[in-house]
Design a protein around this motif. Structure first.
Motif, PDB file in Angstrom:
ATOM      1  N   GLU A 146      64.084  11.541 130.844  1.00 55.15           N
ATOM      2  CA  GLU A 146      62.866  11.406 130.110  1.00 55.15           C
ATOM      3  C   GLU A 146      61.922  10.277 130.462  1.00 55.15           C
ATOM      4  OE1 GLU A 146      61.109  11.243 125.190  1.00 55.15           O
ATOM      5  OE2 GLU A 146      63.314  10.817 125.728  1.00 55.15           O
ATOM      6  N   GLY A 147      60.888  10.753 130.571  1.00 60.26           N
ATOM      7  CA  GLY A 147      59.842   9.821 131.031  1.00 60.26           C
ATOM      8  C   GLY A 147      60.126   9.614 132.632  1.00 60.26           C
ATOM      9  N   GLY A 148      60.657  10.319 133.236  1.00 65.21           N
ATOM     10  CA  GLY A 148      60.624  10.414 134.733  1.00 65.21           C
ATOM     11  C   GLY A 148      59.467  10.759 135.460  1.00 65.21           C
ATOM     12  N   ARG A 149      59.402  10.414 136.577  1.00 66.53           N
ATOM     13  CA  ARG A 149      58.188  10.768 137.433  1.00 66.53           C
ATOM     14  C   ARG A 149      58.402  11.889 138.207  1.00 66.53           C
ATOM     15  NH1 ARG A 149      57.021   8.510 142.920  1.00 66.53           N
ATOM     16  NH2 ARG A 149      54.832   8.547 143.213  1.00 66.53           N
ATOM     17  N   LEU A 150      57.188  12.661 138.322  1.00 59.60           N
ATOM     18  CA  LEU A 150      57.413  13.870 138.853  1.00 59.60           C
ATOM     19  C   LEU A 150      56.969  13.714 140.400  1.00 59.60           C
ATOM     20  CD1 LEU A 150      55.597  16.365 136.182  1.00 59.60           C
ATOM     21  CD2 LEU A 150      57.819  16.280 136.937  1.00 59.60           C
ATOM     22  N   SER A 151      57.444  14.510 141.384  1.00 58.72           N
ATOM     23  CA  SER A 151      57.059  14.675 142.806  1.00 58.72           C
ATOM     24  C   SER A 151      55.838  15.153 143.030  1.00 58.72           C
ATOM     25  CB  SER A 151      57.977  15.157 143.427  1.00 58.72           C
ATOM     26  OG  SER A 151      58.347  16.391 143.278  1.00 58.72           O
ATOM     27  N   LYS A 152      55.429  15.217 144.264  1.00 62.32           N
ATOM     28  CA  LYS A 152      54.105  15.772 144.564  1.00 62.32           C
ATOM     29  C   LYS A 152      54.369  17.262 144.351  1.00 62.32           C
ATOM     30  CE  LYS A 152      52.334  12.930 148.379  1.00 62.32           C
ATOM     31  NZ  LYS A 152      51.881  12.849 149.839  1.00 62.32           N
ATOM     32  N   PRO A 153      53.297  17.905 143.632  1.00 68.72           N
ATOM     33  CA  PRO A 153      53.526  19.059 143.139  1.00 68.72           C
ATOM     34  C   PRO A 153      52.792  20.161 144.167  1.00 68.72           C
ATOM     35  CG  PRO A 153      51.549  18.563 142.206  1.00 68.72           C
ATOM     36  CD  PRO A 153      52.163  17.150 143.154  1.00 68.72           C
ATOM     37  N   LEU A 154      53.531  21.484 144.228  1.00 70.16           N
ATOM     38  CA  LEU A 154      53.118  22.573 144.570  1.00 70.16           C
ATOM     39  C   LEU A 154      52.474  23.917 143.780  1.00 70.16           C
ATOM     40  CD1 LEU A 154      53.375  24.899 147.248  1.00 70.16           C
ATOM     41  CD2 LEU A 154      55.707  25.249 146.193  1.00 70.16           C
ATOM     42  N   ARG A 198      53.803  15.876 128.604  1.00 73.57           N
ATOM     43  CA  ARG A 198      53.803  14.462 127.819  1.00 73.57           C
ATOM     44  C   ARG A 198      54.939  14.032 128.255  1.00 73.57           C
ATOM     45  NH1 ARG A 198      54.156  18.404 124.094  1.00 73.57           N
ATOM     46  NH2 ARG A 198      55.738  18.322 122.352  1.00 73.57           N
ATOM     47  N   TYR A 199      56.050  14.648 128.320  1.00 75.17           N
ATOM     48  CA  TYR A 199      57.489  14.002 128.685  1.00 75.17           C
ATOM     49  C   TYR A 199      57.526  13.220 130.102  1.00 75.17           C
ATOM     50  CZ  TYR A 199      58.625  16.667 124.399  1.00 75.17           C
ATOM     51  OH  TYR A 199      58.709  17.252 123.198  1.00 75.17           O
ATOM     52  N   PHE A 200      56.683  13.098 130.836  1.00 80.53           N
ATOM     53  CA  PHE A 200      56.737  12.629 132.136  1.00 80.53           C
ATOM     54  C   PHE A 200      55.654  11.532 132.282  1.00 80.53           C
ATOM     55  CE2 PHE A 200      58.014  17.093 132.473  1.00 80.53           C
ATOM     56  CZ  PHE A 200      59.222  17.240 133.057  1.00 80.53           C
ATOM     57  N   ALA A 201      56.161  10.762 133.103  1.00 80.68           N
ATOM     58  CA  ALA A 201      55.358   9.659 133.529  1.00 80.68           C
ATOM     59  C   ALA A 201      54.110  10.424 134.734  1.00 80.68           C
ATOM     60  CB  ALA A 201      55.998   8.473 134.228  1.00 80.68           C
ATOM     61  N   LEU A 202      53.060  10.349 134.297  1.00 80.73           N
ATOM     62  CA  LEU A 202      51.981  10.990 135.121  1.00 80.73           C
ATOM     63  C   LEU A 202      51.080  10.223 135.876  1.00 80.73           C
ATOM     64  CD1 LEU A 202      50.835  13.695 132.133  1.00 80.73           C
ATOM     65  CD2 LEU A 202      52.338  14.097 134.015  1.00 80.73           C
TER      66      LEU A 202
END
Length: 681
Positions: free
Chosen positions: A33-41, A388-392
């Motif tokens: 929870e609150g993890g960082r997302l990689s570069k999106p596709l 909202r659950y991710f570090a944007l």
């Protein structure tokens, strides 16, 4: 009816709440929870994909999670996934290339597999720098540090591999100085229109490779500018190269690698911030000075977002919208900002961020379609999604806006439509492989042509000259001497004729002068006949019309001869007595001086002139030989007929005709005819 609608609304809200609770429970149970997302596709269906930890998430355009695929390996957050034309997704996790098959989700089939790296059919050790995919050729390209570039088919078969150094024909290509420490240092980028791969090495060289073979198309060395660079294909006949530390943008021609134009830009945050190219071929990149720099394919530069650039910075790369002609850009508004220049570098200093301004605009026209703030009206939009659950960060938010089509009034297009539209902007060029002196080449070609024409004329002359059997039998030297002798004789006869004509005009045409003139004209015509027929070069064919008869007079008799088309010679003799027949056969030679030194006359000609003089000296005494009953001024019917036929064919014949009427008309003549066959030569 109202009760049914209320129940449907409650069911929908409970379903959404249960999904949110399940997703929150999933995050808590996995500790992400609150993890960082990689570069999106972003794909054509409006969904976007991003990794977090050991899971791949698929989001709807409204930010709701559609599915989650466990990977078993930690994703690389700085390298975005890629998708092929069949919808398969490829990503990098712990120096492995994983293939995700979304169509297998919810079935008993495996949804992910290791395509390249450890635990794969093609094993490799080393850090994976980047990957890309070609939509037209269905190939996957992977860059491995200290190893090289690998091309794979979708099923995992190795197509080819290439290193930064290639030896061809005994020459080395690439890494001209530091060979041991030279390797590929950038992710491969594919020009979807040209079918070309671009990749750079640690020595500041940019390579262009063919997709189907590990051969270099060209190599450009930019080490004099900077060794750190980022390349992005324009898909419009250009490849754009960005030098972050130099704040410079360069456009190269994809066919030759030559520089088309070069422009400066504002200070860039890091080399990892890539620019974007829209369907119009415009390159856009954000700068720390708050401006969005856009460049046309011709090198025209525009500074966009100027109204809010004074107290803002741009740290994230823009994102192209679904139409392909507009983009979303973000500006972080700061409490304060200052800049200072040290040497060739510009440094930006900024204080606490206040808010983020998002703008949708078209770089080619500068039209602004939409503007939004966060925090602000966009805060409520995020609170209703699973994001909202991710570090944007800004790049995730820009992708979400593009997928949701916030403020977008332009029609959407698929990836292939965007590429086709961009490829149509390219102008094909015909590259000349030779760059020498064109004028020298043309002069050389004309010189060769002149030599060929001269040789052709010589060959033609030799063929005509040597095909005559006469020349082959008698020899060339003898032929030339004989022809030269005839020309000399012709010139001498012409001089004599002119003298005789002048003498005849002065003496009122005496019989002796007229006789000599007739003989000279006859001799000249004989020589001209020899030169034009028997001794010509390949043009001795008999004329279509018969030759005219030439009168001949030897003092005692007249004879006429002609040549037929069958090479027959017919001679008609008109004699006075039997004793005179022997004298007619004495002149048979066509050439020679007849024993007179330095004379140009033939024996026949000298004899005819001598006999003509004797007849003239005889005078009236010859009248005794006239036939009885004939007057001195009359002639026989035979002689008159011969006059009508032969006596008026030439000037010589006219002169002889007049002379015969004066002194020889009364002579009795007996005719005898003899026909002989002889060659014209």
């Amino acid at each position: 009816m109202a009760i049914k609608l209320l129940l449907l609304l409650l069911i929908t809200m409970s379903t959404a709440l249960s999904q949110s609770l399940d997703l929150k429970t999933f995050f808590i149970s996995h500790g992400t929870e609150g993890g960082r997302l990689s570069k999106p596709l972003v794909t054509d269906d409006g969904r976007f994909y991003a990794c977090s930890g050991k899971n791949l998430f698929a989001f709807e355009s409204n930010g709701t999670v559609v599915w989650i695929v466990p990977l078993g390996y930690f994703c690389n957050a700085e390298i975005a996934p890629v998708v092929d034309e069949r919808g398969k997704i490829y990503l990098i996790a712990e120096n492995r290339v994983l293939k995700i098959i979304p169509s297998n989700i919810g079935t008993s089939k495996s949804t992910s597999e290791v395509l390249f790296g450890q635990n794969a059919s093609i094993q490799s050790s080393g850090d994976i720098i980047g990957l890309s995919v070609s939509l037209s050729y269905s190939c996957l390209f992977i860059t491995i540090k200290n190893r090289g570039l690998f091309a794979l088919l979708p099923r995992g078969t190795l197509l080819w591999s290439a290193g930064p150094i290639l030896y061809r024909f005994g020459y080395r290509q690439g890494c001209k100085e530091n060979i041991r420490g030279c390797f590929f240092s950038s992710a491969p980028v594919v020009d979807q229109c040209e079918g070309t791969i671009y990749i750079s090495n640690t020595e500041g060289q940019l390579y262009s490779l063919y997709i189907r073979s590990p051969h270099y198309r060209w190599i450009q060395d930019f080490s004099s500018i900077d060794k750190l660079m980022t390349a992005i294909p324009g898909n419009n006949g250009l490849i754009y190269v960005i030098f972050p530390t130099k704040a410079s943008v360069m456009a190269l021609d994809v066919y030759t690698g030559n520089v088309s134009w070069q422009q400066n830009t504002g200070p860039l945050s890091t080399e990892l911030r890539l620019p974007v190219v829209d369907s119009n071929g415009w390159l856009s990149i954000g700068s720390l000075d708050g401006f969005l720099y856009s460049y046309s394919p011709n090198g025209e530069m525009k500074k966009l977002l100027q109204a809010t650039a004074g107290n803002s910075v741009i740290q994230a790369s823009p994102v192209i919208d679904c139409s392909g002609f507009a983009l979303y850009a973000s500006q972080t508004i700061m409490e304060g900002k200052s800049s200072h220049v040290l040497g060739n570098y510009t440094y930006i200093s900024a204080m606490k961020p206040v808010r983020v301004l998002f703008t949708m605009l078209a770089p080619a026209t500068g039209t602004v379609y939409w503007t939004g703030n966060y925090p602000g009206e966009l805060s409520n939009l995020l609170s209703k999604s699973d994001l909202r659950y991710f570090a944007l960060d800004e790049r995730i938010f820009l992708t979400f806006l593009s997928s949701s089509k916030i403020g977008n009034s332009l029609p959407c297009h698929s990836m292939r439509q965007k590429i086709a539209w961009t490829c149509s902007k390219a102008k094909p060029k015909f590259v000349s492989m030779y760059t020498g002196n064109e004028k020298a080449i043309l002069l050389f070609l004309f010189f060769q042509l002149a030599i060929l024409v001269l040789l052709g004329c010589c060959v033609r002359f030799c063929v005509i000259f040597w095909r005559k059997k006469k020349l082959q039998d008698h020899g060339l030297v003898r032929f030339l001497e004989k022809r030269r002798s005839l020309h000399h004789k012709k010139k001498a006869i012409r001089r004599v004729i002119s003298e005789l004509e002048q003498k005849a005009a002065e003496e009122a045409g005496t019989h002796q002068t007229m006789a000599q003139l007739g003989e000279m004209i006859k001799a000249k015509e004989g020589i001209e006949r020899k030169l034009s027929s028997s001794y010509s070069l390949g043009r001795d064919n008999v004329a279509s019309r018969p030759r005219s008869l030439l009168p001949m007079y030897d003092g005692k008799a007249k004879s006429h001869s002609f040549h037929s088309a069958r090479k027959e010679s017919v001679t008609i003799f008109n004699t006075v007595s039997e004793s005179s027949s022997s004298s007619e056969e004495s002149a048979t030679s066509e050439e020679g001086s007849c024993g007179i030194e330095g004379s140009w006359h033939s024996c026949e000609e000298v004899e005819m002139v001598r006999k003509g003089k004797e007849v003239e000296e005889a005078g009236p005494s010859s009248a005794n030989n006239l036939e009885p009953g004939r007057a001195s001024g009359e002639s026989s019917p035979e002689f008159e007929s011969s006059e009508r036929i032969y006596g008026k064919t030439s000037f010589a014949g006219q002169q002889i005709d007049r002379w015969g009427r004066g002194g020889m008309v009364a002579r009795r003549r007996t005719w005898s005819r003899r026909r002989t066959l002889s060659s014209t030569n």
